[in-house]
Design a protein around this motif. Structure first.
Motif, PDB file in Angstrom:
ATOM      1  N   UNK A  62       0.794   8.281   8.306  1.00 53.79           N
ATOM      2  CA  UNK A  62       1.650   7.323   9.194  1.00 53.79           C
ATOM      3  C   UNK A  62       0.758   6.286   9.446  1.00 53.79           C
ATOM      4  N   UNK A  63      -0.516   6.754   9.856  1.00 58.85           N
ATOM      5  CA  UNK A  63      -1.362   5.566  10.364  1.00 58.85           C
ATOM      6  C   UNK A  63      -1.777   4.616   9.332  1.00 58.85           C
ATOM      7  N   UNK A  64      -2.114   5.190   8.128  1.00 58.75           N
ATOM      8  CA  UNK A  64      -2.340   4.348   6.961  1.00 58.75           C
ATOM      9  C   UNK A  64      -1.333   3.631   6.398  1.00 58.75           C
ATOM     10  N   UNK A  65      -0.107   4.430   6.428  1.00 62.13           N
ATOM     11  CA  UNK A  65       1.041   3.623   5.933  1.00 62.13           C
ATOM     12  C   UNK A  65       1.698   2.565   6.795  1.00 62.13           C
ATOM     13  N   UNK A  66       1.387   2.452   8.121  1.00 60.73           N
ATOM     14  CA  UNK A  66       1.934   1.128   8.892  1.00 60.73           C
ATOM     15  C   UNK A  66       0.993   0.088   8.892  1.00 60.73           C
ATOM     16  N   UNK A  68      -0.544  -0.726   6.058  1.00 63.11           N
ATOM     17  CA  UNK A  68      -0.457  -1.141   4.645  1.00 63.11           C
ATOM     18  C   UNK A  68      -1.252  -0.549   3.723  1.00 63.11           C
ATOM     19  N   UNK A  69      -2.041   0.701   4.021  1.00 63.53           N
ATOM     20  CA  UNK A  69      -3.024   1.375   3.456  1.00 63.53           C
ATOM     21  C   UNK A  69      -2.646   2.188   2.310  1.00 63.53           C
ATOM     22  N   UNK A  84      -8.397   1.148   5.106  1.00 58.59           N
ATOM     23  CA  UNK A  84      -7.923   2.029   6.208  1.00 58.59           C
ATOM     24  C   UNK A  84      -7.982   1.116   7.295  1.00 58.59           C
ATOM     25  N   UNK A  85      -7.251   1.198   8.629  1.00 60.31           N
ATOM     26  CA  UNK A  85      -7.500   0.557   9.633  1.00 60.31           C
ATOM     27  C   UNK A  85      -8.900   0.641  10.466  1.00 60.31           C
ATOM     28  N   UNK A  93      -9.613   8.628   7.313  1.00 62.47           N
ATOM     29  CA  UNK A  93     -10.563   8.025   6.148  1.00 62.47           C
ATOM     30  C   UNK A  93     -10.479   9.082   5.102  1.00 62.47           C
ATOM     31  N   UNK A  94     -10.588  10.557   5.617  1.00 63.51           N
ATOM     32  CA  UNK A  94     -10.618  11.311   4.257  1.00 63.51           C
ATOM     33  C   UNK A  94      -9.344  11.321   3.426  1.00 63.51           C
ATOM     34  N   UNK A  95      -8.013  11.130   4.116  1.00 66.40           N
ATOM     35  CA  UNK A  95      -6.938  11.090   3.520  1.00 66.40           C
ATOM     36  C   UNK A  95      -6.946   9.695   2.760  1.00 66.40           C
ATOM     37  N   UNK A  96      -7.464   8.831   3.013  1.00 66.48           N
ATOM     38  CA  UNK A  96      -7.483   7.357   2.356  1.00 66.48           C
ATOM     39  C   UNK A  96      -8.688   7.628   1.065  1.00 66.48           C
ATOM     40  N   UNK A  97      -9.558   8.346   1.400  1.00 63.51           N
ATOM     41  CA  UNK A  97     -10.559   8.418   0.252  1.00 63.51           C
ATOM     42  C   UNK A  97      -9.873   9.458  -0.948  1.00 63.51           C
ATOM     43  N   UNK A  98      -8.863  10.510  -0.573  1.00 61.27           N
ATOM     44  CA  UNK A  98      -8.406  11.159  -1.358  1.00 61.27           C
ATOM     45  C   UNK A  98      -7.397  10.579  -2.324  1.00 61.27           C
ATOM     46  N   UNK A  99      -6.668   9.628  -1.841  1.00 59.60           N
ATOM     47  CA  UNK A  99      -5.527   8.806  -2.318  1.00 59.60           C
ATOM     48  C   UNK A  99      -5.971   7.791  -3.299  1.00 59.60           C
ATOM     49  N   UNK A 100      -7.371   7.622  -3.344  1.00 60.89           N
ATOM     50  CA  UNK A 100      -7.823   6.506  -4.347  1.00 60.89           C
ATOM     51  C   UNK A 100      -7.425   7.087  -5.747  1.00 60.89           C
TER      52      UNK A 100
END
Length: 272
Positions: A62-66, A68-69, A84-85, A93-100
């Protein structure tokens, strides 16, 4: 000693002993994990203390989605849509990296980078005293032994009365002692279920829920008038349902069931 008192007096002594044993068990439970150290808890850490890894990852996404990440793709996949913010939590950051690489919610939870970040998160919470160590959990479990010891005394009196023929009092005293022994054993068994969180974690969750009571789903906050921090705080403290009100499609993609997360008041209203 077991037979030198009448049935009603034995029941009174038994209840006194149960009260003392219960006080010991509850005191050990409340004292264990009372002190903490380290930095204040982040929103993701609060979410983990509230409902473990699933909620922590939902708050992170939800942090990433809000910001725009992250975006929803085809076939129920999630993928990166931006950076990421700034100063994001390590799990975010780990979630963002995994979603590459686009992934489904289930695959994301099993991603090695995410699981490593969750292990580090748990390690920090244990080190700082928010989560109990195995030794602390054993201490709480052992604190219930006096309850079982008191129940054993009552059972011995009942058994010897039946086998040896000694009196345990009138029928009312015997039935009362039997019921009290059963209640003592059940209470001890219930207290053997040791929480993962320490007393300080439970205390801070109660305090934060009182401080942010206006964000509880039962109050039906107007999320269009609220900011991202309030949304994330509400999710961490009260569960993931606030995201359903803001973005139901995204909430569904990250495993949030609108019916299962419905507050009790709403669920009962629907049944009526």
């Amino acid at each position: 000693m077991l037979w030198g008192v009448s049935g009603p007096l034995f029941l009174l002594d038994y209840l006194t002993a149960v009260a003392g044993a219960l006080a010991v068990a509850l005191a050990i439970r409340e004292v264990t994990g009372w002190r903490t150290r380290g930095a204040p808890l982040t929103t993701v850490e609060l979410a983990y203390l509230n409902d473990r890894a699933g909620l922590a990852c939902q708050v992170g996404l939800a942090t990433l989605h809000r910001a725009g990440g992250v975006q929803v793709g085809e076939l129920a996949t999630l993928s990166v849509a931006g950076p990421p913010p700034a100063r994001s939590a390590p799990l975010v950051r780990a979630l963002h990296a995994a979603l590459r690489q686009p992934q489904t919610w289930a695959a994301l939870l099993a991603d090695p980078g995410v699981t490593r970040s969750l292990r580090r998160l748990v390690g920090r919470l244990v080190r700082d005293g928010w989560l109990l160590t195995p030794a602390q959990r054993r201490r709480i479990a052992l604190g219930t032994l006096p309850l079982f010891a008191v129940a054993a005394v009552g059972v011995i009196r009942l058994v010897e009365s039946a086998v040896v023929g000694r009196t345990a009092g009138g029928p009312a005293s015997v039935v009362g002692l039997l019921l009290f022994c059963l209640a003592t054993v059940l209470g001890g068994w219930w207290l053997c279920e040791v929480p993962e969180t320490g007393a300080a974690a439970r205390r801070v969750l109660r305090r934060q829920r009182r401080a942010h009571a206006d964000l509880a789903p039962e109050r039906r906050p107007a999320w269009s008038e609220r900011g991202t921090e309030e949304l994330l705080t509400a999710m961490a403290l009260f569960g993931p349902r606030p995201l359903v009100a803001v973005d139901p499609r995204f909430a569904q993609q990250i495993g949030i069931d609108a019916e299962r997360t419905r507050p009790p008041a709403y669920a009962s209203a629907k049944r009526r």
